[in-house]
Design a protein around this motif. Structure first.
Motif, PDB file in Angstrom:
ATOM      1  N   SER A  90       0.836  -1.201   0.000  1.00 37.25           N
ATOM      2  CA  SER A  90       0.000   0.000   0.000  1.00 37.25           C
ATOM      3  C   SER A  90       0.869   1.249   0.000  1.00 37.25           C
ATOM      4  O   SER A  90       1.909   1.295   0.663  1.00 37.25           O
ATOM      5  CB  SER A  90      -0.917   0.013   1.225  1.00 37.25           C
ATOM      6  N   GLN A  91       0.429   2.271  -0.726  1.00 40.67           N
ATOM      7  CA  GLN A  91       1.157   3.533  -0.800  1.00 40.67           C
ATOM      8  C   GLN A  91       0.366   4.659  -0.120  1.00 40.67           C
ATOM      9  O   GLN A  91       0.808   5.228   0.855  1.00 40.67           O
ATOM     10  CB  GLN A  91       1.445   3.894  -2.258  1.00 40.67           C
ATOM     11  N   PHE A  92      -0.802   4.970  -0.637  1.00 44.65           N
ATOM     12  CA  PHE A  92      -1.618   6.034  -0.041  1.00 44.65           C
ATOM     13  C   PHE A  92      -3.038   5.959  -0.580  1.00 44.65           C
ATOM     14  O   PHE A  92      -3.321   5.264  -1.572  1.00 44.65           O
ATOM     15  CB  PHE A  92      -1.015   7.416  -0.321  1.00 44.65           C
ATOM     16  N   LEU A  93      -3.943   6.679   0.085  1.00 38.92           N
ATOM     17  CA  LEU A  93      -5.316   6.830  -0.374  1.00 38.92           C
ATOM     18  C   LEU A  93      -5.447   8.169  -1.085  1.00 38.92           C
ATOM     19  O   LEU A  93      -4.804   9.151  -0.704  1.00 38.92           O
ATOM     20  CB  LEU A  93      -6.299   6.772   0.801  1.00 38.92           C
ATOM     21  N   PHE A  94      -6.298   8.207  -2.112  1.00 40.16           N
ATOM     22  CA  PHE A  94      -6.453   9.446  -2.880  1.00 40.16           C
ATOM     23  C   PHE A  94      -7.902   9.594  -3.308  1.00 40.16           C
ATOM     24  O   PHE A  94      -8.509   8.653  -3.824  1.00 40.16           O
ATOM     25  CB  PHE A  94      -5.542   9.406  -4.110  1.00 40.16           C
ATOM     26  N   ASN A  95      -8.473  10.776  -3.070  1.00 43.09           N
ATOM     27  CA  ASN A  95      -9.847  11.060  -3.465  1.00 43.09           C
ATOM     28  C   ASN A  95      -9.873  11.798  -4.798  1.00 43.09           C
ATOM     29  O   ASN A  95      -9.066  12.710  -5.032  1.00 43.09           O
ATOM     30  CB  ASN A  95     -10.539  11.925  -2.405  1.00 43.09           C
ATOM     31  N   THR A  96     -10.811  11.414  -5.659  1.00 41.13           N
ATOM     32  CA  THR A  96     -10.956  12.078  -6.954  1.00 41.13           C
ATOM     33  C   THR A  96     -12.404  11.983  -7.393  1.00 41.13           C
ATOM     34  O   THR A  96     -13.231  11.313  -6.753  1.00 41.13           O
ATOM     35  CB  THR A  96     -10.021  11.441  -8.004  1.00 41.13           C
ATOM     36  N   ALA A 136       7.322  15.197   9.387  1.00 37.55           N
ATOM     37  CA  ALA A 136       7.209  15.080   7.930  1.00 37.55           C
ATOM     38  C   ALA A 136       6.889  13.641   7.526  1.00 37.55           C
ATOM     39  O   ALA A 136       6.058  13.401   6.640  1.00 37.55           O
ATOM     40  CB  ALA A 136       8.504  15.542   7.267  1.00 37.55           C
ATOM     41  N   LYS A 137       7.533  12.679   8.171  1.00 32.92           N
ATOM     42  CA  LYS A 137       7.270  11.266   7.861  1.00 32.92           C
ATOM     43  C   LYS A 137       5.830  10.902   8.172  1.00 32.92           C
ATOM     44  O   LYS A 137       5.189  10.155   7.418  1.00 32.92           O
ATOM     45  CB  LYS A 137       8.213  10.371   8.672  1.00 32.92           C
ATOM     46  N   ALA A 138       5.311  11.427   9.297  1.00 33.46           N
ATOM     47  CA  ALA A 138       3.941  11.101   9.695  1.00 33.46           C
ATOM     48  C   ALA A 138       2.926  11.605   8.676  1.00 33.46           C
ATOM     49  O   ALA A 138       1.901  10.965   8.430  1.00 33.46           O
ATOM     50  CB  ALA A 138       3.647  11.691  11.070  1.00 33.46           C
ATOM     51  N   LEU A 139       3.215  12.748   8.055  1.00 30.60           N
ATOM     52  CA  LEU A 139       2.287  13.329   7.085  1.00 30.60           C
ATOM     53  C   LEU A 139       2.071  12.433   5.872  1.00 30.60           C
ATOM     54  O   LEU A 139       0.948  12.320   5.364  1.00 30.60           O
ATOM     55  CB  LEU A 139       2.800  14.705   6.622  1.00 30.60           C
ATOM     56  N   ILE A 140       3.142  11.813   5.397  1.00 28.38           N
ATOM     57  CA  ILE A 140       3.050  11.033   4.152  1.00 28.38           C
ATOM     58  C   ILE A 140       3.224   9.535   4.407  1.00 28.38           C
ATOM     59  O   ILE A 140       3.469   8.772   3.484  1.00 28.38           O
ATOM     60  CB  ILE A 140       4.092  11.540   3.121  1.00 28.38           C
ATOM     61  N   SER A 141       3.092   9.120   5.657  1.00 29.75           N
ATOM     62  CA  SER A 141       3.328   7.724   6.022  1.00 29.75           C
ATOM     63  C   SER A 141       2.322   6.777   5.366  1.00 29.75           C
ATOM     64  O   SER A 141       1.168   7.126   5.114  1.00 29.75           O
ATOM     65  CB  SER A 141       3.254   7.563   7.543  1.00 29.75           C
ATOM     66  N   LYS A 142       2.761   5.549   5.110  1.00 29.66           N
ATOM     67  CA  LYS A 142       1.867   4.521   4.586  1.00 29.66           C
ATOM     68  C   LYS A 142       0.822   4.113   5.628  1.00 29.66           C
ATOM     69  O   LYS A 142      -0.192   3.507   5.286  1.00 29.66           O
ATOM     70  CB  LYS A 142       2.678   3.302   4.144  1.00 29.66           C
ATOM     71  N   GLN A 171      -1.095   6.052   6.982  1.00 26.87           N
ATOM     72  CA  GLN A 171      -2.289   6.858   6.736  1.00 26.87           C
ATOM     73  C   GLN A 171      -3.376   6.022   6.063  1.00 26.87           C
ATOM     74  O   GLN A 171      -4.562   6.328   6.171  1.00 26.87           O
ATOM     75  CB  GLN A 171      -1.934   8.066   5.844  1.00 26.87           C
ATOM     76  N   VAL A 172      -2.979   4.971   5.363  1.00 26.34           N
ATOM     77  CA  VAL A 172      -3.959   4.072   4.735  1.00 26.34           C
ATOM     78  C   VAL A 172      -4.797   3.398   5.802  1.00 26.34           C
ATOM     79  O   VAL A 172      -6.031   3.335   5.707  1.00 26.34           O
ATOM     80  CB  VAL A 172      -3.256   3.017   3.849  1.00 26.34           C
ATOM     81  N   GLN A 173      -4.142   2.884   6.851  1.00 23.07           N
ATOM     82  CA  GLN A 173      -4.857   2.210   7.932  1.00 23.07           C
ATOM     83  C   GLN A 173      -5.753   3.183   8.688  1.00 23.07           C
ATOM     84  O   GLN A 173      -6.799   2.803   9.205  1.00 23.07           O
ATOM     85  CB  GLN A 173      -3.853   1.565   8.893  1.00 23.07           C
ATOM     86  N   ALA A 174      -5.325   4.455   8.744  1.00 23.93           N
ATOM     87  CA  ALA A 174      -6.119   5.468   9.437  1.00 23.93           C
ATOM     88  C   ALA A 174      -7.194   6.072   8.534  1.00 23.93           C
ATOM     89  O   ALA A 174      -7.916   6.979   8.956  1.00 23.93           O
ATOM     90  CB  ALA A 174      -5.196   6.571   9.956  1.00 23.93           C
ATOM     91  N   SER A 175      -7.300   5.589   7.289  1.00 28.48           N
ATOM     92  CA  SER A 175      -8.280   6.079   6.304  1.00 28.48           C
ATOM     93  C   SER A 175      -8.111   7.570   6.014  1.00 28.48           C
ATOM     94  O   SER A 175      -9.090   8.290   5.806  1.00 28.48           O
ATOM     95  CB  SER A 175      -9.715   5.792   6.784  1.00 28.48           C
ATOM     96  N   VAL A 235      -4.109  11.182   1.209  1.00 31.97           N
ATOM     97  CA  VAL A 235      -2.941  12.059   1.050  1.00 31.97           C
ATOM     98  C   VAL A 235      -3.171  12.961  -0.156  1.00 31.97           C
ATOM     99  O   VAL A 235      -3.662  12.515  -1.193  1.00 31.97           O
ATOM    100  CB  VAL A 235      -1.654  11.226   0.856  1.00 31.97           C
ATOM    101  N   THR A 236      -2.832  14.238  -0.004  1.00 32.36           N
ATOM    102  CA  THR A 236      -2.955  15.208  -1.086  1.00 32.36           C
ATOM    103  C   THR A 236      -1.585  15.790  -1.406  1.00 32.36           C
ATOM    104  O   THR A 236      -0.639  15.657  -0.625  1.00 32.36           O
ATOM    105  CB  THR A 236      -3.897  16.351  -0.693  1.00 32.36           C
ATOM    106  N   MET A 237      -1.494  16.477  -2.554  1.00 34.79           N
ATOM    107  CA  MET A 237      -0.237  17.130  -2.921  1.00 34.79           C
ATOM    108  C   MET A 237       0.095  18.234  -1.941  1.00 34.79           C
ATOM    109  O   MET A 237       1.269  18.521  -1.690  1.00 34.79           O
ATOM    110  CB  MET A 237      -0.345  17.683  -4.352  1.00 34.79           C
ATOM    111  N   GLU A 238      -0.938  18.846  -1.353  1.00 39.09           N
ATOM    112  CA  GLU A 238      -0.711  19.894  -0.343  1.00 39.09           C
ATOM    113  C   GLU A 238      -0.008  19.320   0.879  1.00 39.09           C
ATOM    114  O   GLU A 238       0.849  19.984   1.483  1.00 39.09           O
ATOM    115  CB  GLU A 238      -2.051  20.528   0.069  1.00 39.09           C
ATOM    116  N   MET A 239      -0.347  18.098   1.255  1.00 37.98           N
ATOM    117  CA  MET A 239       0.312  17.463   2.400  1.00 37.98           C
ATOM    118  C   MET A 239       1.775  17.176   2.091  1.00 37.98           C
ATOM    119  O   MET A 239       2.651  17.326   2.955  1.00 37.98           O
ATOM    120  CB  MET A 239      -0.424  16.178   2.776  1.00 37.98           C
TER     121      MET A 239
END
Length: 290
Positions: free
Chosen positions: A12-18, A119-125, A127-131, A134-138
């Motif tokens: 898993s890498q990240f979640l993304f809304n579109t 910084a690591k916490a912002l883009i951490s993998k 974040q997937v488990q926490a639902s 991730v955005t480009m702003e983050m």
């Protein structure tokens, strides 16, 4: 919004809304920017502890040389004095000779290390488990935090050859490194869903429909690497639950089998006629030819 669970391989890498009506070309650009931006943050975060422990990077010509070799070759680090840490330095020799050893003091070290964790916490993998999507702003926020921490500790900046400065100024050279294999340029980025490549000339809704509450797993892949492996029918967690259920069921069946075991009835001590035969002298009588 459609939620994409981005994976590279099985990881898993990240979640993304579109939106469902977004063009695949735009989606690829957005996903590739976040994916590569997270890698950049990771690379900087891996260098920051070295900066905190051993100071700035020496010029490439001096790296890996002993002090005697530096003197013999008459080499000089012109950036060492210019790029001194705020509050003075503490000498901590770098055994591999990559950095100059003039590390920041404990207070400034803490600034760098704390910022790396944030910084690591912002883009951490995770974040997937926490639902958390991730955005480009983050990603930009994480880079700004790292840039700010470097400016606080090194107000005169870092040498132009320091990998952290090169990363922050987008001048990094990853050729020949393991990190270069992880980066996926936008022009070579492909997205796959349900074993089908999402073609850039189409829209996302052409594949998944117009339901804005859809959640799908999308694989990010580099062009030329072929189709990624299909997602397993059951998740790892579901497989664990099934194995636990199977084990518990086997234990229950084993207990029931033990409870129904009547083999003890063949034992001598369970024979109700044994005492009667003993009084009658019939204990040792055997039938059949001898």
């Amino acid at each position: 919004m459609v939620q994409l669970h981005l994976k590279r391989g099985d990881e898993s890498q990240f979640l993304f809304n579109t939106a469902a009506d977004v063009s695949v070309e735009t989606l690829v650009q957005q996903v590739a920017a976040i994916y590569n931006g997270r890698l950049k943050v990771d690379r900087i975060c891996s260098e920051m502890p070295e900066l905190a422990e051993h100071g700035v990077t020496q010029p490439p010509a001096m790296q890996g040389l002993t002090e005697e070799q530096v003197v013999e070759l008459k080499l000089k680090d012109e950036w060492g004095e210019k790029c001194a840490p705020s509050g003075g330095s503490v000498f901590t020799k770098d055994d591999i000779g990559r950095r100059n050893g003039h590390a920041p003091n404990d207070k400034m070290k803490e600034v760098l290390k704390r910022t790396v964790d944030e910084a690591k916490a912002l883009i951490s993998k995770k974040q997937v488990q926490a639902s958390v999507c991730v955005t480009m702003e983050m990603v930009k926020e994480a880079l700004d935090q790292l840039r700010g921490a470097v400016m606080i500790v090194y107000p005169m900046g870092l040498p132009p050859h320091d990998p952290i400065r090169m990363e922050l100024e987008n001048e990094e050279d990853l050729s020949g490194t393991q990190a270069s294999l992880q980066v996926i340029p936008e022009s070579e980025c492909q997205l796959w869903w349900a074993a089908k490549e999402l073609h850039k000339e189409k829209k996302l809704q052409d594949y998944i429909g117009k339901n804005e509450k859809t959640k799908i797993v999308v694989k990010i892949q580099k062009r030329g690497q072929g189709a990624p492996a299909r997602e397993p029918i059951v998740t790892e967690e579901q497989q664990k639950q099934m194995m636990m259920h199977y084990y518990r069921r086997q234990e229950e069946l084993k207990k029931l089998e033990d409870a129904d075991d009547d083999s003890h009835l063949d034992s001598a001590w369970s024979d109700r006629q044994a005492l009667k035969r003993q009084f009658q002298g019939l204990n040792n009588i055997k039938w059949g030819p001898r």
